[in-house]
Design a protein around this motif. Structure first.
Motif, PDB file in Angstrom:
ATOM      1  N   THR A 159       9.142  -3.583   3.014  1.00 23.47           N
ATOM      2  CA  THR A 159       9.346  -4.800   3.805  1.00 23.47           C
ATOM      3  C   THR A 159       9.077  -4.558   5.290  1.00 23.47           C
ATOM      4  N   VAL A 160       8.718  -5.636   5.979  1.00 23.26           N
ATOM      5  CA  VAL A 160       8.578  -5.615   7.434  1.00 23.26           C
ATOM      6  C   VAL A 160       9.782  -6.316   8.041  1.00 23.26           C
ATOM      7  N   PRO A 161      10.058  -6.112   9.318  1.00 24.41           N
ATOM      8  CA  PRO A 161       9.407  -5.210  10.258  1.00 24.41           C
ATOM      9  C   PRO A 161       9.925  -3.767  10.148  1.00 24.41           C
ATOM     10  N   VAL A 162       9.059  -2.860  10.622  1.00 22.70           N
ATOM     11  CA  VAL A 162       9.447  -1.451  10.764  1.00 22.70           C
ATOM     12  C   VAL A 162       8.982  -1.004  12.142  1.00 22.70           C
ATOM     13  N   LEU A 163       9.852  -0.347  12.877  1.00 21.37           N
ATOM     14  CA  LEU A 163       9.518   0.151  14.213  1.00 21.37           C
ATOM     15  C   LEU A 163       9.523   1.675  14.204  1.00 21.37           C
ATOM     16  N   ARG A 164       8.520   2.258  14.853  1.00 24.32           N
ATOM     17  CA  ARG A 164       8.548   3.718  15.048  1.00 24.32           C
ATOM     18  C   ARG A 164       8.464   3.986  16.531  1.00 24.32           C
ATOM     19  N   GLU A 165       9.266   4.912  16.973  1.00 30.49           N
ATOM     20  CA  GLU A 165       9.193   5.318  18.384  1.00 30.49           C
ATOM     21  C   GLU A 165       8.805   6.791  18.451  1.00 30.49           C
ATOM     22  N   ASN A 166       7.661   7.071  19.053  1.00 36.29           N
ATOM     23  CA  ASN A 166       7.138   8.436  19.140  1.00 36.29           C
ATOM     24  C   ASN A 166       7.183   9.086  17.763  1.00 36.29           C
ATOM     25  N   ASP A 167       7.783  10.276  17.644  1.00 38.70           N
ATOM     26  CA  ASP A 167       7.817  10.932  16.342  1.00 38.70           C
ATOM     27  C   ASP A 167       9.114  10.652  15.590  1.00 38.70           C
ATOM     28  N   VAL A 183      12.394   2.878  11.798  1.00 38.03           N
ATOM     29  CA  VAL A 183      13.585   2.032  11.907  1.00 38.03           C
ATOM     30  C   VAL A 183      13.240   0.753  11.135  1.00 38.03           C
ATOM     31  N   CYS A 184      13.912   0.560  10.004  1.00 35.24           N
ATOM     32  CA  CYS A 184      13.489  -0.471   9.040  1.00 35.24           C
ATOM     33  C   CYS A 184      14.422  -1.662   9.037  1.00 35.24           C
ATOM     34  N   GLY A 185      13.850  -2.853   9.139  1.00 39.59           N
ATOM     35  CA  GLY A 185      14.638  -4.076   9.009  1.00 39.59           C
ATOM     36  C   GLY A 185      14.940  -4.680  10.364  1.00 39.59           C
ATOM     37  N   ALA A 186      14.929  -6.028  10.424  1.00 37.26           N
ATOM     38  CA  ALA A 186      15.017  -6.729  11.704  1.00 37.26           C
ATOM     39  C   ALA A 186      16.328  -6.454  12.437  1.00 37.26           C
ATOM     40  N   THR A 192       0.841  -1.197   0.000  1.00 40.04           N
ATOM     41  CA  THR A 192       0.000   0.000   0.000  1.00 40.04           C
ATOM     42  C   THR A 192       0.881   1.253   0.000  1.00 40.04           C
ATOM     43  N   GLU A 193       0.331   2.304  -0.586  1.00 37.84           N
ATOM     44  CA  GLU A 193       1.067   3.570  -0.652  1.00 37.84           C
ATOM     45  C   GLU A 193       1.411   4.059   0.755  1.00 37.84           C
ATOM     46  N   GLU A 194       0.434   3.877   1.657  1.00 35.90           N
ATOM     47  CA  GLU A 194       0.623   4.317   3.046  1.00 35.90           C
ATOM     48  C   GLU A 194       1.867   3.672   3.660  1.00 35.90           C
ATOM     49  N   PHE A 195       2.029   2.353   3.442  1.00 33.21           N
ATOM     50  CA  PHE A 195       3.176   1.682   4.034  1.00 33.21           C
ATOM     51  C   PHE A 195       4.471   1.997   3.291  1.00 33.21           C
ATOM     52  N   LEU A 196       4.393   2.186   1.984  1.00 35.57           N
ATOM     53  CA  LEU A 196       5.617   2.526   1.229  1.00 35.57           C
ATOM     54  C   LEU A 196       6.172   3.900   1.638  1.00 35.57           C
ATOM     55  N   LEU A 197       5.282   4.746   2.171  1.00 32.99           N
ATOM     56  CA  LEU A 197       5.775   6.035   2.686  1.00 32.99           C
ATOM     57  C   LEU A 197       6.541   5.833   3.994  1.00 32.99           C
ATOM     58  N   VAL A 198       6.207   4.786   4.724  1.00 32.29           N
ATOM     59  CA  VAL A 198       6.910   4.466   5.970  1.00 32.29           C
ATOM     60  C   VAL A 198       8.239   3.785   5.634  1.00 32.29           C
ATOM     61  N   ASN A 199       8.185   2.755   4.794  1.00 28.22           N
ATOM     62  CA  ASN A 199       9.409   2.066   4.369  1.00 28.22           C
ATOM     63  C   ASN A 199       9.376   1.879   2.855  1.00 28.22           C
ATOM     64  N   PRO A 200      10.137   2.694   2.123  1.00 27.31           N
ATOM     65  CA  PRO A 200      10.092   2.596   0.653  1.00 27.31           C
ATOM     66  C   PRO A 200      10.496   1.220   0.134  1.00 27.31           C
ATOM     67  N   ALA A 201      11.182   0.399   0.939  1.00 28.95           N
ATOM     68  CA  ALA A 201      11.506  -0.961   0.500  1.00 28.95           C
ATOM     69  C   ALA A 201      10.267  -1.857   0.551  1.00 28.95           C
TER      70      ALA A 201
END
Lengths: 230, 230
Positions: free
Chosen positions: B49-57, B61-64, B38-47
């Motif tokens: 792929t999962v996992p992606v972690l976000r902490e607050n703002d 942080v992409c990749g295991a 989805t476009e929404e997720f590609l904006l979070v991680n252009p690769a």
């Protein structure tokens, strides 16, 4: 004493050689042909992959990012402001994301096809998978390369270096990746002024010199490969 | 606040969930289906792929392994003797080598075929690549799994935990890998007493509980998946 097992045209190996040079750490190089899988090398790294670094009698340090972390942990502090991993965890995460992007995604989607089809197939006997290049794979590699060049341009336009304010492992990973493709004359520099400008900056670093001196028997580099004013 | 984008049956995602639980860090989970992009997720991680972690703002942080490094940098110190990356650079290199082995090599050679053939093909429409499992691929996956089980047994016989004296990311990576295969009832436990003994030790850790509660709609786990005395 440092010993590096590498393959000349392997992107992760080149990335490691660039880091060692940036750290001014001399390593003795031993070349490994990836399809040979000798027993001797499998005892060093059971995964059979390069690069592998050994320091004195220490255990083998296997894999490009693992070596990069090891060199940061053992040499990073001495590099001072030239350290190749930034201090802040968020910035380190961005460098690591991009290293993974260029060493894995860009290699899997593009660089490896150029190297496999135009180099390894010529170096191997037919029984080892040798033969002539597959033009369909090369076409796919060129199409995917365009996407990765766009991504480098996108980053280089917005940031001083690919991961931010400072020169980092991310630049070395992208540089290692492009250098293998440039060896084969497959980077359309005339269409990529922003990428060219960034690559010129890293290509002129002293750490790049050993990479630019690489030459495969029977498959010499393209004319602009060594040229700093390409 | 922590937010984790993951896929339930993705080995790197499970590895990350296990680390978060070992760190007693609660993360809100958002499930991503890998083939949706989805476009929404590609904006979070252009690769994509999962996992992606976000902490607050903070930035994604992409990749295991990048997340594992981030969590060690931000939470490792507080874990004290339960820290999941050891102190010495040589030992850290060994942990990282094994994480890479289980999350990449073992997944590429075995785990992903089980998940693709027995789960994802059932979840997808034919137009998305759905269909019935390919028995040739499953046979290859079973053959390769044997090699990885042998390797775990080899390590577990010689060391207290897979990477050495201490429980580490290496155990969590191997555990995440085996747990997806065990969900599908494809681990021949009766033939692998050493691996079983090691897996029993990590399966009984509180951090494993959320993973053992996983259940896919229409594809329930195998009978021994949740059982601590399997």
């Amino acid at each position: 004493m440092l010993l590096l097992y590498h393959t000349m045209m392997s992107v992760p190996s080149r990335f490691t050689r660039l880091i060692l040079a940036e750290c001014k750490a001399n390593a003795e190089l031993t070349e490994v042909l990836p399809w040979e899988r000798t027993e001797e090398f499998l005892l060093v790294n059971p995964a059979g992959t390069v690069p592998v670094l050994r320091e004195n009698d220490g255990p083998p340090v296997c894999g490009a990012m693992t070596i990069a972390e090891y060199l940061d942990e053992t040499r990073g502090y001495a590099l001072g402001s030239r350290r190749l991993l930034p201090d802040h965890p968020n910035h380190r995460a961005e460098v690591r994301r991009l290293v993974h992007w260029f060493l894995n995604k860009a290699v899997d989607e593009s660089a490896r096809f150029f190297v496999d089809e135009k180099i390894y197939k010529r170096m191997r006997r037919p029984s080892e998978g040798g033969g002539s290049p597959d033009s369909t794979l090369l076409r796919a590699a060129r199409g995917n390369l365009k996407i990765h060049l766009n991504y480098i341009a996108y980053l280089a336009e917005r940031r001083k270096w690919l991961a931010g304010e400072n020169f980092s492992y991310a630049d070395l990973a992208a540089g290692a990746m492009l250098s293998t493709i440039d060896y084969l004359g497959e980077v359309p520099w005339e269409k990529e002024p922003i990428v060219k400008d960034w690559y010129q900056r890293i290509k002129s670093r002293p750490a790049f010199r050993p990479i630019l001196a690489d030459s495969l028997k029977g498959i010499p580099p393209s004319s602009q490969y060594m040229d700093l004013d390409f």
